[in-house]
Design a protein around this motif. Structure first.
Motif, short mmCIF file in Angstrom:
data_model
loop_
_atom_site.label_atom_id
_atom_site.label_comp_id
_atom_site.label_asym_id
_atom_site.label_seq_id
_atom_site.Cartn_x
_atom_site.Cartn_y
_atom_site.Cartn_z
N HIS A 35 0.84 -1.20 0.00
CA HIS A 35 0.00 0.00 0.00
C HIS A 35 0.88 1.26 0.00
O HIS A 35 0.64 2.19 -0.78
N LEU A 36 1.89 1.29 0.87
CA LEU A 36 2.78 2.46 0.94
C LEU A 36 3.54 2.64 -0.36
O LEU A 36 3.71 3.78 -0.83
N ASP A 37 4.01 1.54 -0.95
CA ASP A 37 4.73 1.62 -2.23
C ASP A 37 3.83 2.18 -3.33
O ASP A 37 4.25 3.02 -4.13
N GLU A 38 2.58 1.72 -3.39
CA GLU A 38 1.63 2.20 -4.40
C GLU A 38 1.31 3.68 -4.17
O GLU A 38 1.24 4.45 -5.13
N LYS A 39 1.16 4.07 -2.94
CA LYS A 39 0.90 5.47 -2.61
C LYS A 39 2.08 6.35 -3.06
O LYS A 39 1.87 7.41 -3.65
N ALA A 40 3.30 5.90 -2.81
CA ALA A 40 4.49 6.65 -3.23
C ALA A 40 4.58 6.71 -4.75
O ALA A 40 4.93 7.75 -5.32
N LYS A 66 2.11 6.64 -6.91
CA LYS A 66 1.10 7.58 -7.40
C LYS A 66 1.52 9.02 -7.14
O LYS A 66 1.31 9.89 -7.99
N ALA A 67 2.11 9.29 -5.98
CA ALA A 67 2.57 10.64 -5.67
C ALA A 67 3.67 11.06 -6.64
O ALA A 67 3.70 12.21 -7.11
N GLU A 68 4.57 10.14 -6.96
CA GLU A 68 5.64 10.44 -7.91
C GLU A 68 5.08 10.71 -9.30
O GLU A 68 5.50 11.64 -9.98
N ALA A 69 4.10 9.92 -9.71
CA ALA A 69 3.49 10.12 -11.02
C ALA A 69 2.77 11.47 -11.09
O ALA A 69 2.85 12.17 -12.10
N LYS A 104 5.40 14.18 -11.42
CA LYS A 104 5.96 14.24 -12.77
C LYS A 104 4.98 14.86 -13.74
O LYS A 104 5.37 15.57 -14.66
N GLY A 105 3.71 14.61 -13.56
CA GLY A 105 2.69 15.16 -14.45
C GLY A 105 2.50 16.65 -14.29
O GLY A 105 2.04 17.33 -15.20
N ASN A 106 2.89 17.18 -13.16
CA ASN A 106 2.73 18.61 -12.90
C ASN A 106 3.93 19.43 -13.34
O ASN A 106 3.92 20.65 -13.24
N VAL A 107 4.97 18.79 -13.84
CA VAL A 107 6.18 19.49 -14.25
C VAL A 107 6.11 19.76 -15.75
O VAL A 107 5.88 18.86 -16.55
N THR A 108 6.29 21.00 -16.12
CA THR A 108 6.29 21.37 -17.53
C THR A 108 7.70 21.20 -18.08
O THR A 108 8.66 21.73 -17.50
N PRO A 109 7.86 20.48 -19.18
CA PRO A 109 9.20 20.31 -19.76
C PRO A 109 9.80 21.65 -20.16
O PRO A 109 9.11 22.54 -20.65
N ILE A 110 11.09 21.80 -19.96
CA ILE A 110 11.79 23.05 -20.26
C ILE A 110 11.82 23.32 -21.75
O ILE A 110 11.72 24.45 -22.19
N ASN A 111 11.90 22.29 -22.57
CA ASN A 111 12.02 22.48 -24.02
C ASN A 111 10.68 22.76 -24.70
O ASN A 111 10.61 22.87 -25.91
N ARG A 112 9.63 22.94 -23.96
CA ARG A 112 8.32 23.21 -24.55
C ARG A 112 8.28 24.66 -25.06
O ARG A 112 8.63 25.59 -24.37
N ARG A 113 7.83 24.81 -26.30
CA ARG A 113 7.77 26.14 -26.91
C ARG A 113 6.46 26.80 -26.53
O ARG A 113 5.42 26.18 -26.52
#
Length: 123
Positions: free
Chosen positions: A94-99, A101-104, A107-116
């Motif tokens: 459960h803890l591993d799955e929670k971690a 999901k938090a990591e995913a 990552k989804g909230n980070v905008t790539p630097i190379n995006r125009r």
């Protein structure tokens, strides 16, 4: 949950209802539920619906309980294997799955630097 169950162990209540009935904060219920699930005492059916393990659920007839226990898969039996080791293993999953999901989410909230940028300069 024990006092609110239907025969066979089905419990229909939300975390908010549990919290109100126990005079606790909802967050405490949400933090406790993974422990009950890891211990195999409770199975989450869906939001607001939980199933108590047949070995602790109330039944109208003891024969119904015996049939439910016999139908329980070996990996869900409370009387097979080492209860504490299995609880620890399941809670760590459960803890591993929670971690994960938090990591995913992070990552989804980070905008790539190379995006125009699609914005045009003003003026």
């Amino acid at each position: 949950m024990m006092t609110e169950q239907e025969p066979g162990g089905l419990v229909a209540a939300t975390h908010e209802e549990f919290a109100a009935g126990l005079a606790m904060e909802r967050g405490m219920i949400s933090r406790a539920m993974p422990h009950l699930v890891a211990a195999r005492l409770v199975t989450v059916i869906r939001r607001g619906r939980f199933q108590l393990h047949p070995m602790i659920a109330a039944f109208n007839d003891p024969r119904d309980q015996q049939r439910a226990i016999k139908a329980t898969p070996d990996d869900m039996r409370l009387d097979l294997g080492d209860f504490e080791d299995e609880y620890e293993r399941r809670f760590q999953l459960h803890l591993d799955e929670k971690a994960r999901k938090a990591e995913a989410r992070a990552k989804g909230n980070v905008t790539p630097i190379n995006r125009r940028s699609h914005l045009k300069p003003v003026g």
